[in-house]
Write a protein that holds these residues in place. Structure first.
Motif, PDB file in Angstrom:
ATOM      1  N   GLY A   1     -60.142  -3.277 -14.957  1.00  0.00           N
ATOM      2  CA  GLY A   1     -59.908  -2.552 -13.714  1.00  0.00           C
ATOM      3  C   GLY A   1     -59.609  -1.081 -13.891  1.00  0.00           C
ATOM      4  N   GLN A   2     -59.586  -0.609 -15.135  1.00  0.00           N
ATOM      5  CA  GLN A   2     -59.352   0.807 -15.386  1.00  0.00           C
ATOM      6  C   GLN A   2     -60.683   1.515 -15.644  1.00  0.00           C
ATOM      7  OE1 GLN A   2     -56.216   1.514 -18.311  1.00  0.00           O
ATOM      8  NE2 GLN A   2     -55.228  -0.418 -17.761  1.00  0.00           N
TER       9      GLN A   2
ATOM     10  N   ASP B   1     -64.645   1.198  -4.043  1.00  0.00           N
ATOM     11  CA  ASP B   1     -63.570   0.218  -4.007  1.00  0.00           C
ATOM     12  C   ASP B   1     -62.232   0.966  -4.058  1.00  0.00           C
ATOM     13  OD1 ASP B   1     -61.629  -1.719  -4.534  1.00  0.00           O
ATOM     14  OD2 ASP B   1     -62.767  -2.693  -6.129  1.00  0.00           O
ATOM     15  N   PRO B   2     -61.411   0.875  -3.016  1.00  0.00           N
ATOM     16  CA  PRO B   2     -60.164   1.653  -3.009  1.00  0.00           C
ATOM     17  C   PRO B   2     -59.205   1.258  -4.115  1.00  0.00           C
ATOM     18  CG  PRO B   2     -60.247   0.129  -1.144  1.00  0.00           C
ATOM     19  CD  PRO B   2     -61.606   0.116  -1.765  1.00  0.00           C
ATOM     20  N   ALA B   3     -59.293   0.028  -4.607  1.00  0.00           N
ATOM     21  CA  ALA B   3     -58.408  -0.382  -5.688  1.00  0.00           C
ATOM     22  C   ALA B   3     -58.757   0.326  -6.992  1.00  0.00           C
ATOM     23  CB  ALA B   3     -58.474  -1.899  -5.874  1.00  0.00           C
ATOM     24  N   LEU B   4     -60.027   0.682  -7.168  1.00  0.00           N
ATOM     25  CA  LEU B   4     -60.431   1.413  -8.366  1.00  0.00           C
ATOM     26  C   LEU B   4     -60.139   2.900  -8.232  1.00  0.00           C
ATOM     27  CD1 LEU B   4     -63.867  -0.286  -9.164  1.00  0.00           C
ATOM     28  CD2 LEU B   4     -61.729  -0.532 -10.441  1.00  0.00           C
ATOM     29  N   ALA B   5     -60.352   3.448  -7.041  1.00  0.00           N
ATOM     30  CA  ALA B   5     -60.093   4.876  -6.777  1.00  0.00           C
ATOM     31  C   ALA B   5     -60.783   5.759  -7.809  1.00  0.00           C
ATOM     32  CB  ALA B   5     -58.590   5.151  -6.746  1.00  0.00           C
TER      33      ALA B   5
ATOM     34  N   THR C   1     -66.192  -5.668  -3.891  1.00  0.00           N
ATOM     35  CA  THR C   1     -65.137  -4.994  -4.642  1.00  0.00           C
ATOM     36  C   THR C   1     -64.942  -5.717  -5.968  1.00  0.00           C
ATOM     37  OG1 THR C   1     -63.362  -6.368  -3.761  1.00  0.00           O
ATOM     38  CG2 THR C   1     -63.956  -4.387  -2.494  1.00  0.00           C
TER      39      THR C   1
ATOM     40  N   ALA D   1     -62.221  -7.091  -7.043  1.00  0.00           N
ATOM     41  CA  ALA D   1     -61.475  -8.325  -6.794  1.00  0.00           C
ATOM     42  C   ALA D   1     -62.385  -9.417  -6.240  1.00  0.00           C
ATOM     43  CB  ALA D   1     -60.315  -8.048  -5.843  1.00  0.00           C
ATOM     44  N   GLU D   2     -63.286  -9.051  -5.332  1.00  0.00           N
ATOM     45  CA  GLU D   2     -64.212 -10.031  -4.763  1.00  0.00           C
ATOM     46  C   GLU D   2     -65.166 -10.565  -5.827  1.00  0.00           C
ATOM     47  OE1 GLU D   2     -64.397  -8.210  -0.208  1.00  0.00           O
ATOM     48  OE2 GLU D   2     -65.832  -7.556  -1.735  1.00  0.00           O
TER      49      GLU D   2
ATOM     50  N   ARG E   1     -64.580 -10.726  -9.020  1.00  0.00           N
ATOM     51  CA  ARG E   1     -63.819 -11.589  -9.921  1.00  0.00           C
ATOM     52  C   ARG E   1     -63.600 -12.958  -9.288  1.00  0.00           C
ATOM     53  NH1 ARG E   1     -57.998 -10.208 -12.880  1.00  0.00           N
ATOM     54  NH2 ARG E   1     -57.971 -12.102 -14.181  1.00  0.00           N
TER      55      ARG E   1
END
Length: 200
Positions: free
Chosen positions: A96-97, A150-154, A174, A176-177, A179
């Motif tokens: 995720g990084q 994806d806002p979680a990745l930014a 995204t 998460a989706e 995964r």
């Protein structure tokens, strides 16, 4: 040629020596000895292709399933682009990084993206040309994508740019989706694949 590893394991930046004279410049974009010293095996070449992009074009986040996987060695032969590598390998300590590097036709840097990593870029100029050395031929059944916004990745897309994105990438899940749907490569499988490449 100088080499440095990005913050994502399996991704390296290669900077060639550019030799200028009154005729122009000359450089070696890929040097096998430097590549093997950094990665542990030569780059297999299955396909070479180019993309030409307008300013603001975003391509990615794309990745290939492992196995079979597809590694890429990306350079920018005209213009400039912001290249982003995303760790989408489930179980990786950096899952995720991301890390990024600017590729352009002045520094002539190249970035290697190992199998199982996600890759995206934004063109920072009109007529930007990205050149890809790919370890395998294009296999649409083995490739997937993640939403580059994806806002979680930014991801570090420049502010104030209206992105141009394909329908495929705009509709991508995204991280998460993907995964949750079981679409992402496993870190252990990628490590096994890298080890097999070093043995051959």
């Amino acid at each position: 040629m100088t080499v440095r590893e990005l913050a994502i394991g399996g991704a390296h930046v290669f900077t060639p020596v550019v030799h200028p004279d009154e005729r122009g410049t000359f450089r070696a974009d890929y040097v096998e000895s430097a590549f093997v010293a950094a990665v542990g095996h030569p780059l297999r070449l299955g396909q070479y292709h180019n993309s030409v992009s307008r300013y603001g074009t975003v391509r990615g986040i794309h990745y290939a399933h492992v196995p079979p996987g597809q590694a890429k060695y990306v350079t920018c032969t005209r213009g400039s682009l912001l290249d982003v590598v995303v760790d989408v390998r489930v179980g990786s300590p950096t899952f995720g990084q991301w890390d990024s590097v600017v590729l352009d036709d002045r520094t002539c840097r190249g970035v290697y993206i190992a199998e199982g990593l996600g890759h995206a870029f934004m063109a920072l100029e009109d007529h930007t040309v990205a050149a890809y050395l790919c370890s395998t031929e294009y296999n649409p059944g083995a490739e997937s994508e993640i939403d580059p916004f994806d806002p979680a990745l930014a991801l570090p897309w420049p502010d104030g740019v209206q992105p141009l994105v394909s329908g495929r990438d705009r509709e991508a899940p995204t991280l998460a989706e993907a995964r949750q749907a079981g679409l992402l490569p496993a870190h252990d499988a990628c490590l096994e694949h890298y080890a097999a490449l070093r043995r051959t």
